[in-house]
Scaffold this motif. Structure first.
Motif, PDB file in Angstrom:
ATOM      1  N   GLN A  79       0.840  -1.191   0.000  1.00  0.00           N
ATOM      2  CA  GLN A  79       0.000   0.000   0.000  1.00  0.00           C
ATOM      3  C   GLN A  79       0.878   1.245   0.000  1.00  0.00           C
ATOM      4  N   ALA A  80       0.280   2.397  -0.266  1.00  0.00           N
ATOM      5  CA  ALA A  80       1.014   3.659  -0.254  1.00  0.00           C
ATOM      6  C   ALA A  80       1.431   4.016   1.166  1.00  0.00           C
ATOM      7  N   SER A  81       2.486   4.771   1.281  1.00  0.00           N
ATOM      8  CA  SER A  81       2.975   5.210   2.588  1.00  0.00           C
ATOM      9  C   SER A  81       1.960   6.140   3.245  1.00  0.00           C
ATOM     10  N   VAL A  82       1.811   6.017   4.578  1.00  0.00           N
ATOM     11  CA  VAL A  82       0.857   6.865   5.297  1.00  0.00           C
ATOM     12  C   VAL A  82       1.527   7.686   6.389  1.00  0.00           C
ATOM     13  N   ILE A  83       2.863   7.705   6.444  1.00  0.00           N
ATOM     14  CA  ILE A  83       3.556   8.380   7.530  1.00  0.00           C
ATOM     15  C   ILE A  83       4.454   9.487   6.991  1.00  0.00           C
ATOM     16  N   SER A  84       4.587  10.553   7.763  1.00  0.00           N
ATOM     17  CA  SER A  84       5.450  11.666   7.384  1.00  0.00           C
ATOM     18  C   SER A  84       6.851  11.463   7.961  1.00  0.00           C
ATOM     19  N   HIS A  85       7.818  12.137   7.355  1.00  0.00           N
ATOM     20  CA  HIS A  85       9.196  12.059   7.851  1.00  0.00           C
ATOM     21  C   HIS A  85       9.273  12.580   9.281  1.00  0.00           C
ATOM     22  N   LYS A  86       8.510  13.620   9.576  1.00  0.00           N
ATOM     23  CA  LYS A  86       8.526  14.202  10.919  1.00  0.00           C
ATOM     24  C   LYS A  86       8.040  13.198  11.965  1.00  0.00           C
ATOM     25  N   SER A  87       6.955  12.493  11.645  1.00  0.00           N
ATOM     26  CA  SER A  87       6.423  11.498  12.588  1.00  0.00           C
ATOM     27  C   SER A  87       7.402  10.351  12.783  1.00  0.00           C
ATOM     28  N   LEU A  88       8.035   9.936  11.701  1.00  0.00           N
ATOM     29  CA  LEU A  88       9.031   8.873  11.786  1.00  0.00           C
ATOM     30  C   LEU A  88      10.186   9.278  12.686  1.00  0.00           C
ATOM     31  N   GLN A  89      10.678  10.502  12.493  1.00  0.00           N
ATOM     32  CA  GLN A  89      11.823  10.965  13.288  1.00  0.00           C
ATOM     33  C   GLN A  89      11.449  11.071  14.757  1.00  0.00           C
ATOM     34  N   ARG A  90      10.250  11.549  15.024  1.00  0.00           N
ATOM     35  CA  ARG A  90       9.810  11.683  16.411  1.00  0.00           C
ATOM     36  C   ARG A  90       9.758  10.322  17.095  1.00  0.00           C
ATOM     37  N   TYR A  91       9.255   9.314  16.364  1.00  0.00           N
ATOM     38  CA  TYR A  91       9.169   7.974  16.962  1.00  0.00           C
ATOM     39  C   TYR A  91      10.556   7.357  17.115  1.00  0.00           C
ATOM     40  N   ALA A  92      11.420   7.584  16.131  1.00  0.00           N
ATOM     41  CA  ALA A  92      12.791   7.077  16.238  1.00  0.00           C
ATOM     42  C   ALA A  92      13.485   7.662  17.461  1.00  0.00           C
ATOM     43  N   ASP A  93      13.250   8.929  17.733  1.00  0.00           N
ATOM     44  CA  ASP A  93      13.848   9.554  18.914  1.00  0.00           C
ATOM     45  C   ASP A  93      13.350   8.893  20.198  1.00  0.00           C
ATOM     46  N   SER A  94      12.063   8.531  20.219  1.00  0.00           N
ATOM     47  CA  SER A  94      11.505   7.915  21.428  1.00  0.00           C
ATOM     48  C   SER A  94      12.031   6.494  21.628  1.00  0.00           C
ATOM     49  N   LEU A  95      12.469   5.845  20.523  1.00  0.00           N
ATOM     50  CA  LEU A  95      12.989   4.480  20.605  1.00  0.00           C
ATOM     51  C   LEU A  95      14.484   4.423  20.901  1.00  0.00           C
ATOM     52  N   ALA A  96      15.161   5.574  20.807  1.00  0.00           N
ATOM     53  CA  ALA A  96      16.610   5.597  20.970  1.00  0.00           C
ATOM     54  C   ALA A  96      17.094   4.966  22.274  1.00  0.00           C
ATOM     55  N   PRO A  97      16.453   5.243  23.431  1.00  0.00           N
ATOM     56  CA  PRO A  97      16.916   4.611  24.671  1.00  0.00           C
ATOM     57  C   PRO A  97      16.779   3.083  24.641  1.00  0.00           C
ATOM     58  N   ASP A  98      15.766   2.587  23.975  1.00  0.00           N
ATOM     59  CA  ASP A  98      15.580   1.136  23.879  1.00  0.00           C
ATOM     60  C   ASP A  98      16.692   0.521  23.036  1.00  0.00           C
ATOM     61  N   ALA A  99      17.025   1.173  21.922  1.00  0.00           N
ATOM     62  CA  ALA A  99      18.100   0.673  21.073  1.00  0.00           C
ATOM     63  C   ALA A  99      19.424   0.690  21.831  1.00  0.00           C
ATOM     64  N   GLU A 100      19.632   1.752  22.591  1.00  0.00           N
ATOM     65  CA  GLU A 100      20.866   1.845  23.386  1.00  0.00           C
ATOM     66  C   GLU A 100      20.930   0.737  24.427  1.00  0.00           C
ATOM     67  N   ARG A 101      19.792   0.410  25.001  1.00  0.00           N
ATOM     68  CA  ARG A 101      19.722  -0.655  26.008  1.00  0.00           C
ATOM     69  C   ARG A 101      20.277  -1.967  25.453  1.00  0.00           C
ATOM     70  N   PHE A 102      19.986  -2.252  24.173  1.00  0.00           N
ATOM     71  CA  PHE A 102      20.423  -3.507  23.565  1.00  0.00           C
ATOM     72  C   PHE A 102      21.684  -3.348  22.714  1.00  0.00           C
ATOM     73  N   GLY A 103      22.240  -2.147  22.686  1.00  0.00           N
ATOM     74  CA  GLY A 103      23.481  -1.930  21.958  1.00  0.00           C
ATOM     75  C   GLY A 103      23.358  -2.061  20.453  1.00  0.00           C
ATOM     76  N   VAL A 104      22.214  -1.631  19.900  1.00  0.00           N
ATOM     77  CA  VAL A 104      21.999  -1.722  18.456  1.00  0.00           C
ATOM     78  C   VAL A 104      21.564  -0.368  17.912  1.00  0.00           C
ATOM     79  N   SER A 105      21.672  -0.225  16.598  1.00  0.00           N
ATOM     80  CA  SER A 105      21.141   0.953  15.913  1.00  0.00           C
ATOM     81  C   SER A 105      19.770   0.610  15.359  1.00  0.00           C
ATOM     82  N   LEU A 106      18.890   1.587  15.316  1.00  0.00           N
ATOM     83  CA  LEU A 106      17.580   1.370  14.728  1.00  0.00           C
ATOM     84  C   LEU A 106      17.715   1.138  13.231  1.00  0.00           C
ATOM     85  N   GLY A 107      16.729   0.462  12.646  1.00  0.00           N
ATOM     86  CA  GLY A 107      16.781   0.154  11.233  1.00  0.00           C
ATOM     87  C   GLY A 107      16.402   1.329  10.350  1.00  0.00           C
ATOM     88  N   GLU A 108      16.617   1.174   9.064  1.00  0.00           N
ATOM     89  CA  GLU A 108      16.245   2.198   8.086  1.00  0.00           C
ATOM     90  C   GLU A 108      14.733   2.147   7.868  1.00  0.00           C
TER      91      GLU A 108
END
Length: 345
Positions: A79-108
């Motif tokens: 299906q077509a994309s339904v998310i904006s770059h701004k929303s994606l970045q905001r969510y990626a920022d909120s996930l950063a501590p979780d990624a750090e907890r496991f020592g990984v980088s978030l995916g593309e």
């Protein structure tokens, strides 16, 4: 291997047992599981999602090497994309501590079509007995092409409007998915709240349709199967019930969580892992991110993939998508055949 010659196109009523093993992408559905279910009289399925067309071809050929019985293949409709770059970045920022907890980088967080056209080409070449679609409908020309090659086509629907669209597109049968189901909802609109009408209610709303109805959602015992057949289903589809099967590729941490009813006491619908509504065991990741997760499939699926893989490797169920339907407490360990028998009416 090219198209196999068929004595006649598959029909649901030809199944010795009216039970279908749901396609479960991400690992649980394996060629061994599909073959075992089909060989025992049900209809096994492999999941085409999250893998290349080449990998899907290899799995189809693997099932055929294990059984001569009919089986199915499922595809996610892009299906077509339904998310904006701004929303994606905001969510990626909120996930950063979780990624750090496991020592990984978030995916593309990319948008893709899951190798759609190449997978269709494989299906037209190998012509499995059954093909089902989830997340939307393919063009009617795709349905017709598959049927021309002897394939029985099933569309996943969650309400009457979707059902009518599926029949207009030429689907042979409808997999009617209720809100009780584990994993992703098959709703056509990716960024809408999931329908709440229970499975039996949806079946009732579709009772005037001539196409066979397959009941999906919360099917975990023979009683559930009998109840669905009694309200008009021609067959049932069970996914969660097979997660602990010997032949399933379910992660060890997921298997253990399904049995830990003292730790995981309920399920909930969430979009925190994939950006699409899906039901799973209610855990810390869901509680932590429920309020900030936007709709955005498959971008968020790709964003969280490394995090989920790390959590699985660490045996940490609180940060993993533990897809499960509402009746997960009825799941048991054992062979696919024994689980299939426990679901027969």
């Amino acid at each position: 291997m090219g198209t196999q010659q068929k004595a006649g196109r598959f029909r649901l009523k030809s199944l010795p047992l009216p039970v279908i093993q749901a396609p479960m992408a991400g690992g649980p559905s394996t060629p061994r599981l599909a073959a075992a279910v089909s060989a025992a009289g049900g209809l096994g399925f492999i999941a085409g999602g999250y893998k290349t067309a080449g990998a899907m071809r290899a799995e189809i050929e693997a099932v055929r090497s294990l059984t001569g019985r009919p089986f199915g293949v499922n595809l996610f409709v892009p299906q077509a994309s339904v998310i904006s770059h701004k929303s994606l970045q905001r969510y990626a920022d909120s996930l950063a501590p979780d990624a750090e907890r496991f020592g990984v980088s978030l995916g593309e967080p990319r948008h893709d079509d899951d190798d759609w056209q190449k997978k269709l080409d494989v299906l037209l070449d190998l012509a499995p007995d059954v093909v089902s679609f989830t997340f939307d409908l393919p063009a009617s020309s795709v349905v017709e092409a598959l049927q021309h090659h002897g394939v029985y086509v099933i569309a996943t629907v969650t309400d009457r409007q979707e059902a009518l669209q599926a029949l207009a597109a030429g689907a042979d049968a409808l997999c009617v998915q209720g809100p009780e189901a584990g994993g992703h909802r098959g709703t056509f609109k990716a960024d809408a709240p999931p329908p709440l009408v229970p499975l039996h209610g949806i079946l009732g709303e579709l009772s005037d349709l001539e196409a066979p109805l397959i009941a999906a959602g919360g099917i975990a015992t023979s009683e559930h199967t009998r109840a669905a057949l009694a309200v008009g289903a021609a067959a049932v589809q069970a996914g969660t019930a097979f997660l602990r099967a010997d032949e399933a590729g379910t992660k060890a941490v997921h298997r253990a969580a399904l049995a830990a009813s003292d730790r995981f006491t309920t399920t909930a619908v969430t979009r925190v892992f994939s950006g699409r509504n899906a039901r799973g065991l209610h855990n810390e990741f869901m509680r932590r991110h429920h309020g900030d997760a936007p709709y955005g499939y498959p971008e968020i699926h790709h964003l969280t993939t490394p995090l989920r893989a790390a959590a699985a490797a660490a045996g940490e169920p609180e940060w993993l998508n533990l897809w499960a339907g509402i009746n997960y407490r009825n799941t048991t360990e054992g062979s696919a055949e024994s689980i299939l028998r426990s679901l027969q009416p």
